[in-house]
Structures are given as structure tokens and as C-alpha cells.
Design an enzyme around this catalytic site. Structure first.
Site, mmCIF file in Angstrom:
data_model
loop_
_atom_site.group_PDB
_atom_site.id
_atom_site.type_symbol
_atom_site.label_atom_id
_atom_site.label_comp_id
_atom_site.label_asym_id
_atom_site.label_seq_id
_atom_site.Cartn_x
_atom_site.Cartn_y
_atom_site.Cartn_z
ATOM 1 N N TYR A 124 -1.233 60.028 51.366
ATOM 2 C CA TYR A 124 -2.460 60.717 51.775
ATOM 3 C C TYR A 124 -2.440 62.194 51.386
ATOM 4 C CZ TYR A 124 -3.877 56.597 54.388
ATOM 5 O OH TYR A 124 -4.250 55.327 54.733
ATOM 6 N N LYS A 171 9.454 50.243 53.757
ATOM 7 C CA LYS A 171 9.554 49.391 52.574
ATOM 8 C C LYS A 171 10.664 49.989 51.699
ATOM 9 C CE LYS A 171 7.861 45.919 50.144
ATOM 10 N NZ LYS A 171 7.834 44.519 50.595
ATOM 11 N N ASP A 204 5.993 44.338 55.541
ATOM 12 C CA ASP A 204 5.305 43.042 55.404
ATOM 13 C C ASP A 204 5.773 42.067 56.483
ATOM 14 O OD1 ASP A 204 7.565 43.548 53.889
ATOM 15 O OD2 ASP A 204 7.034 42.275 52.211
ATOM 16 N N ASP A 228 -1.725 53.588 59.141
ATOM 17 C CA ASP A 228 -3.177 53.421 59.083
ATOM 18 C C ASP A 228 -3.525 51.925 59.088
ATOM 19 O OD1 ASP A 228 -5.838 53.926 58.792
ATOM 20 O OD2 ASP A 228 -5.705 54.850 56.812
#
Ligand code: NAD
Length: 332
Positions: A124, A171, A204, A228
Site C-alpha cells: 500500500y 507468506k 492461504d 485488508d
């Protein structure tokens, strides 16, 4: 004492849900001096900017703000007002409690988790460029400073609110450097809080585990983008976006807003559920030291939901935004 608070109605359903929250907060008996300021797509026409300086100055001065959603054009146009506000005011922690409330139909019972999302960096940062036509690069920024600060916020929150566990979501199997640094910072902070259980989970898998059983989670600690996405996923566990409140917290400023956006599909129709913004207002009351009023607002919301007579369409009812506000105010 009256609390001077910056009030940002915003775009779409923003003015409707924010005025509903003002109605409810006024019914607590706590005195507010609302300093109404423009932001969002609607501010561009009159003020030439989606985030006029006067709005930033007002928040810096008052240190507390209640904000409606603001629209961000997709793929083109102005940068997100939310990203700008969070970065320019250094509102580094996005706090989003996700709790099942009585009488609200959903697929799960007993959900009570908190999303803690880093609010100032990651993808972002808005650093994007065209390398050559047909190839673009978006830069993900992760720093030790911001990662340590958000991890500390999550553990401090756990300790202050009697929470048992923090799950750092990542991740780092793929983004070994950036998410690896985030995890290193989370681990270092976790060591300073031995009473709080610490675990790590790949993003995930976290989504799958959340959908299987959201009640197994307590505090989720995430970078900006994962936070988010996971916030909206979690809102779905408790009746949808109309039920999910939030806060953006910095060193000395608190800006309170729902998780949801401007919902253009239902804007101006008195259909929006104001509860997410009302509950964001309750978080603001806590922040202002008005805990007793905050508790009464939550109880009034629970009362209206439990009765089930006045509900907006998203919760299976047919009442309007204003009716819900009046019903909550009547409970108060
Ligand atoms: P959205 O949250 O506005 O809407 C998603 C869906 O949820 C829609 O079907 C909408 O009708 C419903 N919904 C949202 N809030 C609701 C409420 N209070 N009551 C009942 N239903 C509600 O997400 P979107 O459509 O992806 O985004 C619309 C705009 O909002 C975009 O411009 C986006 O950038 C902006 N946005 C702003 C914020 C913010 O200001 N904090 C957050 C998210 C999205």
C-alpha cells in the site's frame, strides 16, 4: 467536559451511517462538539482535493476522528484517502474486532477474534511504475520499525484485554525477505510476552482454517494487504460488513471507522446498516475514557439485535438506517 471530535461523513452511505452514529452517541449523554470536515470523492468538487488540508489539520488538532467510508476509483483517479490518512497521520495500527452478536444469523457461533493489521506500508506504499509497456512493478515495503511496532501493539493489546494467543499471518515461504523480516520482528516481540501464546500461519492456510472454524483464533497479526483481505473475510463470519467496526490508532491520534466501504449500490436509499459505524463509535468512547457509555452503546445494539424487530436488509429485516439509529437511541 465536551469532546471535540473531527467528523468525516465521507462518500456513498457514509453520511447516512455517520449521522446515525452521531444520533446514537448523542443519546449516551456524553457531550460532543463535532468538527465536520470534508474528505473523499465528494470533497473534490468543493475543495479541489479528496483530502483537503483543513481535514488533516482538524484531526491533528482534535486527535480523535469518526469517519465514514470514502470512495477510491479503481485502476485510475485519486489515491485512496484512507491510505493517505493512515500514512500522513501515522495511524499505524488498524484494529478490527470481529465478534458474533446476539440475534444475528450467520454460519458461525461464538466468534470472538481481533484483526490487528499494519496500516502504513507493504504493497500500500503506492510505489508502482511501468518498467516497459506491458510490464509493471508494485513495490512491497516491509520495515523492521513498522513490523516491530505493530507486533508490540498486538501483544500489548493481548495483555491489556486478557487475550490468550497471537497468530502472525505471513507468506514467508515465498516472500522470504519481506515476510521473513515481518516474522523475525513478531518473534522478537513475542519473546517479551511469554504469557501470550504465539503461533505463525501461512496466509492461504489461515483463510481455510478461518472458514473451517473461526472460533479457534484469538488475535490475528497481519501486514497491510493480508489484513485488508482477511478483515472482510472475517466480517462475513458475523453477519457481514454492516456489523464490523474498526479503529486506526497512532501514537496520539485515533480515527474510528467501519471496515466497510461506501457501498454505492445502496447509497442514498436508507438501506445501510449503521451498526458497524455505531460500534466504531463505541470503540471511540473507550478511547476517550468514556467506557461506561461505550458499554451502554454496545448493550443497546445487542438489545435491538436480540429483539430482532428492527433490522436492516443485510440482516434479513426491512428497517431503514434511520430507524435502527432511533431504536438503538431508544434503548439508551
Ligand atoms: P463496500 O464495503 O462498499 O461494499 C461491499 C458490499 O457490502 C456491498 O454489497 C455493500 O452494499 C455491502 N455493504 C457495505 N457496507 C454495508 C452496510 N453498512 N450495510 C449494508 N451493506 C453494506 O466495498 P466495495 O463495493 O468493494 O467498495 C466501494 C467503495 O468503497 C470503493 O470506492 C472502495 O475503494 C471504498 N472503500 C472504502 C473504505 C474506507 O473508506 N474505509 C473501505 C473499503 C472500501
Amino acid at each position: 467536559m465536551s469532546h471535540r471530535v473531527t467528523l468525516i461523513p465521507g462518500d456513498g452511505i457514509g453520511p447516512e451511517v455517520v449521522s446515525a452514529a452521531v444520533r446514537v452517541l448523542g443519546a449516551t449523554g456524553v457531550e460532543f462538539d463535532w468538527d465536520t470536515q470534508p474528505a473523499g470523492a465528494t470533497a473534490i468538487g468543493e475543495h479541489g482535493s479528496p483530502l483537503p488540508d483543513r481535514t488533516l489539520e482538524s484531526i491533528r488538532r482534535n486527535k480523535v476522528a469518526l469517519k465514514g467510508p470514502t470512495e477510491t476509483p479503481v485502476g485510475t483517479g485519486h489515491r485512496s484517502v484512507n491510505v493517505e490518512l493512515r500514512k500522513r497521520l501515522d495511524l499505524y495500527a488498524n484494529l478490527r474486532p470481529v465478534k458474533t452478536l446476539p440475534g444475528v444469523k450467520s454460519r458461525y457461533e461464538g466468534v470472538d477474534l481481533v484483526v490487528v493489521r499494519e496500516n502504513t506500508e507493504d504493497l500500500y506504499s503506492g510505489l508502482e511504475h511501468i518498467v516497459v509497456p506491458g510490464v509493471v512493478e508494485s513495490i512491497k515495503i516491509i520495515t523492521e520499525k513498522a513490523s516491530t511496532r505493530i507486533a508490540r501493539f498486538a501483544f500489548d493489546y493481548a495483555r491489556a484485554h486478557g487475550r490468550r494467543q497471537v497468530t502472525a499471518v505471513h507468506k514467508a515461504n515465498i516472500m522470504k525477505l519481506s515476510d521473513g523480516l515481518f516474522l523475525d520482528c513478531c518473534r522478537a516481540v513475542a519473546k517479551q510476552f511469554p504469557a501470550v501464546d504465539y503461533q505463525e500461519m501461512i496466509v492461504d492456510n489461515t483463510c481455510m482454517q478461518l472458514v473451517l472454524d473461526p472460533t479457534r483464533f484469538d488475535i490475528l497479526l497481519l501486514e497491510n494487504l493480508y489484513g485488508d483481505i482477511v478483515s472482510d473475510l472475517c466480517a462475513g463470519f458475523i453477519g457481514g460488513l454492516g456489523m464490523a467496526p474498526g479503529a486506526n490508532i497512532g501514537e496520539d491520534i485515533g480515527l474510528f471507522e467501519a471496515v466497510h466501504g461506501s457501498a454505492p449500490d445502496i447509497a442514498g436509499k436508507n438501506l445501510a446498516n449503521p451498526i458497524a459505524v455505531v460500534l466504531s463509535g463505541a470503540m471511540m468512547l473507550d478511547h476517550l475514557g468514556e467506557q461506561e457509555a461505550a458499554t451502554r452503546v454496545r448493550e443497546a445494539v445487542h438489545g435491538v439485535l436480540r429483539e430482532g424487530k428492527k433490522l436492516t436488509r443485510d440482516l434479513g429485516g426491512s428497517s431503514g438506517t434511520t430507524e435502527i439509529a432511533e431504536a438503538i437511541a431508544a434503548h439508551l
